[in-house]
Write an enzyme that holds these catalytic residues in place. Structure first.
Site, PDB file in Angstrom:
ATOM      1  N   HIS A 142      -3.281  -3.299  -1.455  1.00  0.00           N
ATOM      2  CA  HIS A 142      -2.608  -2.272  -0.659  1.00  0.00           C
ATOM      3  C   HIS A 142      -1.270  -1.901  -1.297  1.00  0.00           C
ATOM      4  O   HIS A 142      -0.946  -0.715  -1.453  1.00  0.00           O
ATOM      5  CB  HIS A 142      -2.400  -2.808   0.758  1.00  0.00           C
ATOM      6  CG  HIS A 142      -1.582  -1.934   1.642  1.00  0.00           C
ATOM      7  ND1 HIS A 142      -2.124  -1.119   2.615  1.00  0.00           N
ATOM      8  CD2 HIS A 142      -0.237  -1.753   1.722  1.00  0.00           C
ATOM      9  CE1 HIS A 142      -1.166  -0.469   3.247  1.00  0.00           C
ATOM     10  NE2 HIS A 142      -0.003  -0.837   2.714  1.00  0.00           N
ATOM     11  N   GLU A 143      -0.491  -2.914  -1.677  1.00  0.00           N
ATOM     12  CA  GLU A 143       0.828  -2.648  -2.244  1.00  0.00           C
ATOM     13  C   GLU A 143       0.716  -2.036  -3.641  1.00  0.00           C
ATOM     14  O   GLU A 143       1.483  -1.133  -4.000  1.00  0.00           O
ATOM     15  CB  GLU A 143       1.653  -3.938  -2.269  1.00  0.00           C
ATOM     16  CG  GLU A 143       1.989  -4.488  -0.892  1.00  0.00           C
ATOM     17  CD  GLU A 143       2.737  -3.482  -0.028  1.00  0.00           C
ATOM     18  OE1 GLU A 143       3.606  -2.761  -0.566  1.00  0.00           O
ATOM     19  OE2 GLU A 143       2.457  -3.397   1.174  1.00  0.00           O
ATOM     20  N   HIS A 146       0.220   1.699  -3.495  1.00  0.00           N
ATOM     21  CA  HIS A 146       1.432   2.518  -3.347  1.00  0.00           C
ATOM     22  C   HIS A 146       2.013   2.870  -4.709  1.00  0.00           C
ATOM     23  O   HIS A 146       2.469   3.997  -4.927  1.00  0.00           O
ATOM     24  CB  HIS A 146       2.479   1.762  -2.530  1.00  0.00           C
ATOM     25  CG  HIS A 146       2.218   1.725  -1.060  1.00  0.00           C
ATOM     26  ND1 HIS A 146       1.956   2.853  -0.315  1.00  0.00           N
ATOM     27  CD2 HIS A 146       2.200   0.677  -0.185  1.00  0.00           C
ATOM     28  CE1 HIS A 146       1.785   2.513   0.959  1.00  0.00           C
ATOM     29  NE2 HIS A 146       1.920   1.206   1.060  1.00  0.00           N
ATOM     30  N   GLU A 200       0.175   5.029   3.971  1.00  0.00           N
ATOM     31  CA  GLU A 200      -0.338   3.704   4.312  1.00  0.00           C
ATOM     32  C   GLU A 200      -1.866   3.726   4.388  1.00  0.00           C
ATOM     33  O   GLU A 200      -2.538   2.791   3.939  1.00  0.00           O
ATOM     34  CB  GLU A 200       0.242   3.229   5.647  1.00  0.00           C
ATOM     35  CG  GLU A 200       1.719   2.912   5.615  1.00  0.00           C
ATOM     36  CD  GLU A 200       2.064   1.750   4.696  1.00  0.00           C
ATOM     37  OE1 GLU A 200       1.156   0.960   4.350  1.00  0.00           O
ATOM     38  OE2 GLU A 200       3.236   1.647   4.303  1.00  0.00           O
TER      39      GLU A 200
END
Length: 268
Positions: A142-143, A146, A200
């Site tokens: 997920h990070e 980004h 997100e």
């Protein structure tokens, strides 16, 4: 989307704005157009992020909380080593970023990946949630997403117009007397503040695919956010500050899991 484009057009005479595709869509189909200031390069943002990251590490080292849990550091770096090669599915150049992975001993439920591949985990998110390797991979994916999608540069571009206005834009590009202050504000808005909910959601989907390609069970995304839902009772952790509600995101992840399950099966 249209409003953001119109805002970019409004200041195009100063710095220019362009529509970009930072990543390929992948199996999860993330293909939203992004609008960035053409005068603000990914390299510039990566440099700002690297400076911020090193400052965080220096402060943690001074407090004797940087990489003090040897087994956890090795675990997180091992998982990162398995995830990083999978970024080629979304953007091949990211494989060659100057990746760094560190752990700060702190009770915070938090983790991040700054632009350019600067990964940071706080021990609290692993210990307090009793995360499995597959759940760590979901957070890390997920990070990383980004960073791949350059959400930091996108946020800075948005901040120049919607938060700071043309005076700060001009200062940042040498048209005034407050360039240093403007640069600090850009870092604050673009790198430190939480991402938008749409970003997100993109990170959820891309992270799900990255973890699957690395051989981590996609169903761990569901158990992870169930744990996060439990942790968000009362005062939500910083990690969840602008995230979609756990219930809503779990349903979206469940819908996406069948699309990445073949990737997981092939990687096992």
């Amino acid at each position: 989307m249209r409003n953001r484009f119109l805002v970019c057009l409004a200041v195009a005479g100063l710095v220019g704005c362009e529509s970009v595709q930072t990543t390929q869509g992948g199996a999860v189909g993330v293909d939203r157009d992004q609008y960035m200031f053409s005068s603000l390069s990914a390299t510039q943002v990566d440099q700002m992020a690297a400076e911020s990251y090193q400052k965080i590490l220096a402060e943690a080292k001074a407090q004797n909380v940087l990489n003090t849990k040897d087994a956890m550091v090795k675990r997180v770096r091992r998982i990162a080593g398995e995830l990083i090669p999978t970024v080629e599915a979304f953007r091949p150049d990211a494989r060659d970023w100057n990746w760094e992975v560190n752990v700060i001993t702190d009770e915070q439920l938090n983790a991040s990946c700054m632009p350019g591949g600067k990964i940071l985990f706080f021990s609290g998110i692993i210990e307090r949630l009793d995360l499995t390797d597959a759940e760590i991979a979901q957070i890390m994916g997920h990070e990383i997403a980004h960073a791949l999608r350059e959400h930091g540069r996108e946020a800075i571009s948005r901040a120049y117009t919607t938060q700071m206005g043309t005076q700060v834009v001009g200062a940042l590009f040498g048209l005034g007397q407050m360039s240093m202050q403007a640069a600090d504000m850009a870092v604050q808005y673009g790198l430190m503040l939480p991402n938008s909910r749409s970003n997100e959601s993109e990170a959820d989907l891309i992270g799900l695919e990255l973890a699957a390609r690395a051989g981590y069970d996609p169903n761990a995304a569901v158990s992870l956010w169930q744990k996060m839902a439990g942790a968000s009772q009362g005062n939500p952790p910083a990690f969840l500050s602008t995230h979609p509600s756990p219930g809503g995101r779990i349903e979206k992840l469940k819908e996406a899991i069948p699309r990445v399950m073949p990737l997981y099966e092939a990687a096992r």
